[in-house]
Design a protein around this motif. Structure first.
Motif, mmCIF file in Angstrom:
data_model
loop_
_atom_site.group_PDB
_atom_site.id
_atom_site.type_symbol
_atom_site.label_atom_id
_atom_site.label_comp_id
_atom_site.label_asym_id
_atom_site.label_seq_id
_atom_site.Cartn_x
_atom_site.Cartn_y
_atom_site.Cartn_z
ATOM 1 N N ASP A 70 40.743 31.174 37.624
ATOM 2 C CA ASP A 70 41.919 31.319 38.473
ATOM 3 C C ASP A 70 43.185 31.456 37.624
ATOM 4 O O ASP A 70 44.082 32.223 37.964
ATOM 5 C CB ASP A 70 42.051 30.130 39.424
ATOM 6 C CG ASP A 70 41.021 30.149 40.543
ATOM 7 O OD1 ASP A 70 40.454 31.239 40.805
ATOM 8 O OD2 ASP A 70 40.790 29.095 41.155
ATOM 9 N N THR A 71 43.246 30.733 36.536
ATOM 10 C CA THR A 71 44.421 30.791 35.660
ATOM 11 C C THR A 71 44.550 32.170 35.031
ATOM 12 O O THR A 71 45.644 32.746 34.991
ATOM 13 C CB THR A 71 44.325 29.707 34.567
ATOM 14 O OG1 THR A 71 44.212 28.431 35.201
ATOM 15 C CG2 THR A 71 45.546 29.731 33.668
ATOM 16 N N ARG A 72 43.467 32.717 34.540
ATOM 17 C CA ARG A 72 43.507 34.052 33.952
ATOM 18 C C ARG A 72 43.872 35.102 34.998
ATOM 19 O O ARG A 72 44.649 36.019 34.730
ATOM 20 C CB ARG A 72 42.158 34.379 33.301
ATOM 21 C CG ARG A 72 42.234 35.612 32.407
ATOM 22 C CD ARG A 72 40.960 35.816 31.655
ATOM 23 N NE ARG A 72 40.203 36.896 32.283
ATOM 24 C CZ ARG A 72 39.089 37.400 31.792
ATOM 25 N NH1 ARG A 72 38.568 36.922 30.680
ATOM 26 N NH2 ARG A 72 38.471 38.384 32.409
ATOM 27 N N ARG A 73 43.347 34.963 36.216
ATOM 28 C CA ARG A 73 43.698 35.880 37.292
ATOM 29 C C ARG A 73 45.176 35.773 37.647
ATOM 30 O O ARG A 73 45.829 36.778 37.940
ATOM 31 C CB ARG A 73 42.814 35.645 38.522
ATOM 32 C CG ARG A 73 41.417 36.241 38.358
ATOM 33 C CD ARG A 73 40.597 36.138 39.630
ATOM 34 N NE ARG A 73 40.184 34.769 39.934
ATOM 35 C CZ ARG A 73 39.162 34.144 39.346
ATOM 36 N NH1 ARG A 73 38.465 34.749 38.410
ATOM 37 N NH2 ARG A 73 38.848 32.916 39.685
ATOM 38 N N ALA A 74 45.731 34.564 37.620
ATOM 39 C CA ALA A 74 47.153 34.382 37.913
ATOM 40 C C ALA A 74 48.017 35.058 36.844
ATOM 41 O O ALA A 74 48.989 35.754 37.165
ATOM 42 C CB ALA A 74 47.490 32.893 37.993
ATOM 43 N N HIS A 121 40.706 43.419 35.361
ATOM 44 C CA HIS A 121 40.516 42.378 36.372
ATOM 45 C C HIS A 121 39.312 42.709 37.254
ATOM 46 O O HIS A 121 38.450 41.866 37.478
ATOM 47 C CB HIS A 121 41.782 42.238 37.219
ATOM 48 C CG HIS A 121 41.606 41.334 38.404
ATOM 49 N ND1 HIS A 121 41.532 39.974 38.275
ATOM 50 C CD2 HIS A 121 41.471 41.602 39.719
ATOM 51 C CE1 HIS A 121 41.359 39.433 39.483
ATOM 52 N NE2 HIS A 121 41.323 40.414 40.366
ATOM 53 N N ARG A 122 39.247 43.952 37.717
ATOM 54 C CA ARG A 122 38.112 44.365 38.559
ATOM 55 C C ARG A 122 36.804 44.278 37.793
ATOM 56 O O ARG A 122 35.780 43.871 38.334
ATOM 57 C CB ARG A 122 38.322 45.777 39.075
ATOM 58 C CG ARG A 122 39.370 45.858 40.147
ATOM 59 C CD ARG A 122 39.498 47.254 40.683
ATOM 60 N NE ARG A 122 40.468 47.283 41.768
ATOM 61 C CZ ARG A 122 40.956 48.375 42.278
ATOM 62 N NH1 ARG A 122 40.555 49.553 41.846
ATOM 63 N NH2 ARG A 122 41.842 48.321 43.244
ATOM 64 N N SER A 123 36.842 44.663 36.525
ATOM 65 C CA SER A 123 35.652 44.611 35.690
ATOM 66 C C SER A 123 35.157 43.169 35.511
ATOM 67 O O SER A 123 33.968 42.898 35.586
ATOM 68 C CB SER A 123 35.952 45.239 34.332
ATOM 69 O OG SER A 123 34.859 45.097 33.467
ATOM 70 N N SER A 124 36.089 42.235 35.299
ATOM 71 C CA SER A 124 35.684 40.839 35.107
ATOM 72 C C SER A 124 35.179 40.223 36.413
ATOM 73 O O SER A 124 34.274 39.409 36.399
ATOM 74 C CB SER A 124 36.816 40.004 34.531
ATOM 75 O OG SER A 124 37.872 39.854 35.458
ATOM 76 N N VAL A 125 35.742 40.630 37.554
ATOM 77 C CA VAL A 125 35.265 40.137 38.851
ATOM 78 C C VAL A 125 33.857 40.654 39.109
ATOM 79 O O VAL A 125 32.983 39.901 39.495
ATOM 80 C CB VAL A 125 36.233 40.545 39.995
ATOM 81 C CG1 VAL A 125 35.616 40.291 41.349
ATOM 82 C CG2 VAL A 125 37.550 39.814 39.853
#
Length: 132
Positions: A70-74, A121-125
């Motif tokens: 969540d922190t990296r996404r933020a 971001h999409r790739s990591s999700v």
């Protein structure tokens, strides 16, 4: 081409460190590139920009090895929003005649970085969902 968060964060940190140096030591060069006159007011804002670029660079350098969280996404979401808003603002300043065509280099860089972080971001999700 798939970009990893690690490589993108490292690249972004290096770009931010370079911008911090230029904004802090020679802001007149970037302002000249943008066709904006240097003054005590633009110098003040430039030096403050240098501190912001230094802090963003440190955040990405320290976060480059972080797993998806969540922190990296933020961090990523905030940077995406900032880059894309800056690109729109820069383009608007060029259209309105407040900046010269040199600002389009910044607009292109901000757009590419924003889109690259969306892809990372999409790739990591996708990757994290595949490993569940």
């Amino acid at each position: 081409m798939q970009l990893s968060f690690r490589s993108l964060a490292t690249f972004t940190a290096l770009v931010c460190f370079a911008l911090a140096l230029v904004w802090g030591l020679r802001p007149d060069l970037l302002l000249w590139l943008w066709s904006v006159e240097y003054s005590s007011a633009t110098g003040l804002v430039s030096r403050r920009n240098a501190a912001l670029f230094l802090s963003i660079g440190l955040m990405f350098y320290r976060a480059r090895l972080a797993p998806p969280s969540d922190t990296r996404r933020a961090l990523t979401s905030g940077f995406i929003a900032g880059c894309l808003v800056l690109a729109v603002l820069g383009f608007g300043e060029w259209i309105n005649g407040n900046a010269g065509p040199g600002i389009l280099l910044a607009v292109a860089t901000e757009t590419v970085l924003g889109l690259a972080f969306i892809q990372a971001h999409r790739s990591s999700v996708t990757h994290s969902q595949a490993s569940i």
